[in-house]
Structure formats: C-alpha cells, structure tokens
Design an enzyme around this catalytic site. Structure first.
Site: not given
Length: 282
Positions: A67, A106, A121
């Site tokens: 991420c 994250h 995302d």
C-alpha cells in the site's frame, strides 16, 4: 515524475483532466496493470518511501508494491494531474488473525471533486475496483463485489458483502470489515515507521508471507508462498470458482514473468508462515 510514462505504464494516455471519469479510469487501470506485491522484502531488499524511488520501481522497473508504494505513487500522480488529494491512514483487519493492525497500518487517499469525496485505494489487494463514494453508507456494487462505507462516530469502516444476493445486497447479507479509518489528513512521513514494521514484524502478513496479486477482468490471480490461487467471478447461476496449485520455484519465476510482468534482480525466497497476532487489537 514523467507523467506520460506513468500513464503509459498503467495503459492510459494523456491528457487526463481531473474529472470523475478520469479518476475511475486511472484507478481501475492501475489495479489491472500494477501488481500488489511484497517481493522486495523476500529478496533481502528494503522498501523505501521516497517518491523518486517508488517511481523508479513501479514505472521504470515495472514492479508493483504494497500500500505505501502503490498508493503513495498513485496519490502523487493524481496530484500532478490536478486532483485534490488527501492522504488518510487506515487499520486493516487481518484475515488470518481477525485483529486490526496498528495506526498507520494502511495508506489510502480521499479525492474531492466538486464537493464530493471519494475513497481511493490501489494498494490493498482484493479490495474495491473503482473509487467509493464517501457521501453514502449505502451498498456500492462493482464488478468484483459489493462494498459499503459505514460511519461509526469518527471511524469509517470499509466493508465487503459476503453471502446474500449481489443484485439485492440488502437481502440475507453479511458484511465483513476490511479496514477502518478516519478522515483526518496525514503526511507521507507518518507512515515510515509502519513501513519498517511491515518488513520485520512477525505480526505482519508482508513479513510472514511472500505474495503477488493482480486484478483480472474476470477475477484475480495471486501467488502466496509456493501456492498459485486463481479466483474467477461467478457467472449467471454459478458460484465463484477458486483453484489452488502448488508451485516449484522455477514455476514461480515463470509466472511472475508471464502473468505479472515481474523479473526480479535478486534471489527470491518464497515464504508462507503463520502470523503471530499482535499483542493489542487496536
């Protein structure tokens, strides 16, 4: 950043005006072309979050990342294209242990267009395919699933539907949280400590399991350790299909090259060991 090279890497072309149509196109194409992977951790390398290094790795070397890398670079691209981007921090619910990770677990982002807020995302793995509206808690159906953003006090839970009817998601539906977050803006520097954590902690999936995953138009292909997992979308009247195959190291190398476009420059050691639950469920 060479914006045109980045756009070419994800199968898009310039110019890209900052519109919702552009955002949706970029988001989906990124997921279809840039793998979600942690292979650097398992080749003895260290992941660093300096933007020029992320650009070199993902665009020039045609790798992927987890991420902090994929979303870190994608947020930079969106800013370069004129989008209003705010970096947010989330805590992932580990699907192996059921526990939420620590703060800054994250990296995600919020894009504001004409007063409407969208969650983006491209660095989660099996998450949503298109930006999710932050202006509603109603189910949002996409090609690979049904998702919703459920607010609870200052927290927002990103949830995926399991069971029920994809056409009528309100019927016989269970919702599983994938992660939780707040809308408080963050800085890139805020994630450096957790980036190091995920490269060394027995409670991190990335340290315990080598993985490489890519969204497909009709499903997803993933390598975890020495196992190949191919998931297909359900067809009308049928259930989704998931197959698992054990791989040799030679087969892993071939699949990384042929299916993910990845050729590693350092020796790679596949890994798949149990994750130790964190001492605190944050």
């Amino acid at each position: 950043m060479d914006v045109e090279k980045y756009l070419s890497r994800i199968g898009c072309s310039a110019p890209c005006s900052p519109t919702l149509k552009t955002l949706r196109h970029l988001h989906l194409n990124h997921l279809l072309t840039v793998p979600f992977e942690d292979l650097s951790i398992h080749t003895g390398e260290r992941v660093k979050l300096d933007l020029p290094l992320l650009y070199e790795k993902i665009v020039l070397k045609r790798r992927g990342g987890f991420c902090y890398e994929n979303n870190g670079l994608f947020s930079w691209l969106l800013s370069q294209l004129g989008f209003e981007v705010h970096i947010l921090a989330a805590q992932v619910k580990n699907r192996f242990t059921g526990a939420y990770g620590p703060p800054f677990d994250h990296f995600i982002m919020m894009v504001t267009l004409d007063g409407h807020r969208w969650l983006c995302d491209v660095g989660f793995g099996s998450g949503f395919q298109l930006p999710l509206s932050l202006e509603t808690d109603s189910p949002q159906r996409q090609s690979h699933g049904v998702y919703r953003l459920r607010a609870q006090d200052k927290l927002v839970f990103m949830e995926v539907q399991s069971g029920g009817d994809a056409v009528k998601p309100e019927q016989d539906t269970a919702w599983n949280a994938l992660y939780k977050f707040t809308l408080e803006p963050c800085q890139r520097e805020d994630f450096r400590a957790m980036c190091d954590y995920h490269q060394s902690s027995l409670s991190s999936i990335f340290f315990c399991k080598s993985l490489c995953s890519l969204l497909l138009a009709d499903g997803r292909i993933t390598i975890i350790g020495r196992k190949l997992i191919i998931s297909s979308l359900p067809t009308e009247g049928d259930q989704p299909v998931k197959t698992k195959t054990d791989l040799t190291e030679e087969e892993i190398t071939e699949l990384l090259r042929d299916k993910f476009g990845i050729v590693l420059s350092s020796p790679f050691t596949p890994k798949d060991v149990d994750i130790v639950p964190p001492p605190v469920n944050y």
